[in-house]
Design a protein around this motif. Structure first.
Motif, short mmCIF file in Angstrom:
data_model
loop_
_atom_site.label_atom_id
_atom_site.label_comp_id
_atom_site.label_asym_id
_atom_site.label_seq_id
_atom_site.Cartn_x
_atom_site.Cartn_y
_atom_site.Cartn_z
N MET A 1 0.85 -1.26 0.13
CA MET A 1 -0.02 0.12 0.06
C MET A 1 1.03 1.28 -0.09
N LYS A 2 0.49 2.15 -0.75
CA LYS A 2 1.37 3.60 -0.84
C LYS A 2 1.18 4.49 0.11
N ILE A 3 1.74 5.36 0.45
CA ILE A 3 1.59 6.35 1.29
C ILE A 3 0.54 7.35 0.84
N HIS A 4 0.01 7.68 -0.35
CA HIS A 4 -0.73 8.55 -0.84
C HIS A 4 -1.94 7.82 -0.52
N GLU A 5 -2.04 6.31 -0.65
CA GLU A 5 -3.28 5.63 -0.49
C GLU A 5 -3.73 5.66 1.26
N ILE A 6 -2.64 5.67 1.81
CA ILE A 6 -2.85 5.87 3.32
C ILE A 6 -3.46 7.15 3.59
N ARG A 7 -3.06 8.16 3.07
CA ARG A 7 -3.30 9.57 3.31
C ARG A 7 -4.77 9.85 2.94
N GLU A 8 -5.09 9.21 1.91
CA GLU A 8 -6.53 9.45 1.25
C GLU A 8 -7.56 8.66 2.22
N ILE A 9 -7.03 7.63 2.72
CA ILE A 9 -7.92 6.63 3.77
C ILE A 9 -7.80 7.39 5.00
N ILE A 10 -6.95 8.30 5.53
CA ILE A 10 -7.17 9.12 6.50
C ILE A 10 -7.88 10.20 6.56
N LYS A 11 -7.84 10.87 5.40
CA LYS A 11 -8.91 12.22 5.08
C LYS A 11 -10.21 11.53 4.98
N LEU A 12 -10.51 10.31 4.38
CA LEU A 12 -11.88 10.11 4.41
C LEU A 12 -12.60 9.64 5.81
N ILE A 13 -11.66 9.11 6.59
CA ILE A 13 -11.94 8.87 7.97
C ILE A 13 -12.18 9.99 8.78
N ASP A 14 -11.31 10.96 8.49
CA ASP A 14 -11.43 12.20 9.16
C ASP A 14 -12.61 12.91 8.92
N GLN A 15 -13.25 12.79 7.59
CA GLN A 15 -14.44 13.54 7.11
C GLN A 15 -15.60 12.71 7.70
N SER A 16 -15.61 11.51 8.09
CA SER A 16 -16.81 10.83 8.31
C SER A 16 -16.97 10.66 9.71
N ALA A 131 -3.56 18.17 -0.12
CA ALA A 131 -3.92 16.69 0.06
C ALA A 131 -4.20 15.93 -1.19
N MET A 132 -3.47 15.07 -1.81
CA MET A 132 -3.89 14.24 -2.87
C MET A 132 -4.26 15.45 -4.11
N LYS A 133 -3.32 16.12 -4.14
CA LYS A 133 -3.57 17.08 -5.26
C LYS A 133 -4.74 18.13 -5.15
N LEU A 134 -5.31 18.14 -4.01
CA LEU A 134 -6.40 19.03 -3.60
C LEU A 134 -5.68 20.31 -2.60
N PHE A 135 -5.92 21.53 -3.11
CA PHE A 135 -5.58 22.53 -2.23
C PHE A 135 -6.63 23.28 -1.59
N ASN A 136 -6.46 22.87 -0.13
CA ASN A 136 -7.37 23.21 0.71
C ASN A 136 -7.04 24.44 1.74
#
Length: 169
Positions: A1-16, A131-136
């Protein structure tokens, strides 16, 4: 599993509303927990089992999570300057809402959104976390004066990591 995939999972969990998340796949095990202290724990280790996904939406006790297994993948932690407790008590911390890269300016070569000593209003953009090419765009959250910028441009930041100290008005 790649670090960018882990970051995306963290982001999704954070928003849920999920408080705990476990994933075992492709020889990797990931466990994420949200606690009242806005802390996210990532543990990854090799496993030899079939893929299993489990999500728990029950409230978690506010006990710090401890990983007993060796870590395989962990996002780097940035060092933050130590300030005295008396100084921090009166200051508001603007924290990162996600794991990503901190940018102090809208574009390379442009002046930063804010610097120490600048006055800010609660809806003023103070930085960008990519994060994940999205500028927040991150807003100040309070009216006041920027006392200190705690991270450098281009630095990786963690979820909940303080970015700025603000003296509220």
């Amino acid at each position: 599993m790649k670090i960018h995939e882990i970051r995306e999972i963290i982001k999704l969990i954070d928003q849920s509303s999920i408080d705990e998340f476990k994933l075992e796949a492709e020889g990797t095990k990931i466990k994420l927990k949200k606690t009242s202290g806005t802390e996210t724990v990532v543990v990854a280790q090799p496993v030899a089992q079939a893929p299993v996904v489990q999500a728990v939406a029950a409230p978690m006790p506010s006990v710090p999570a401890v990983a007993a297994a060796p870590l395989v993948a962990e996002a780097p932690k940035a060092a933050t300057p130590v300030a005295s407790a008396a100084d921090d008590a009166n200051l508001h911390k603007i924290v990162s809402p996600m794991v990503g890269t901190f940018y102090s300016a809208p574009e390379p070569g442009k002046p930063p959104y804010v610097q120490a000593g600048d006055k800010v209003s609660s809806n003023k953009v103070v930085c960008i976390v990519e994060a994940m090419k999205l500028f927040n765009e991150i807003e100040a959250e309070v009216n006041g004066e920027i006392v200190k910028v705690l991270v450098q441009d281009g630095q990786l930041v963690e979820y909940g990591q303080p970015l700025f100290l603000v003296k509220p008005e």
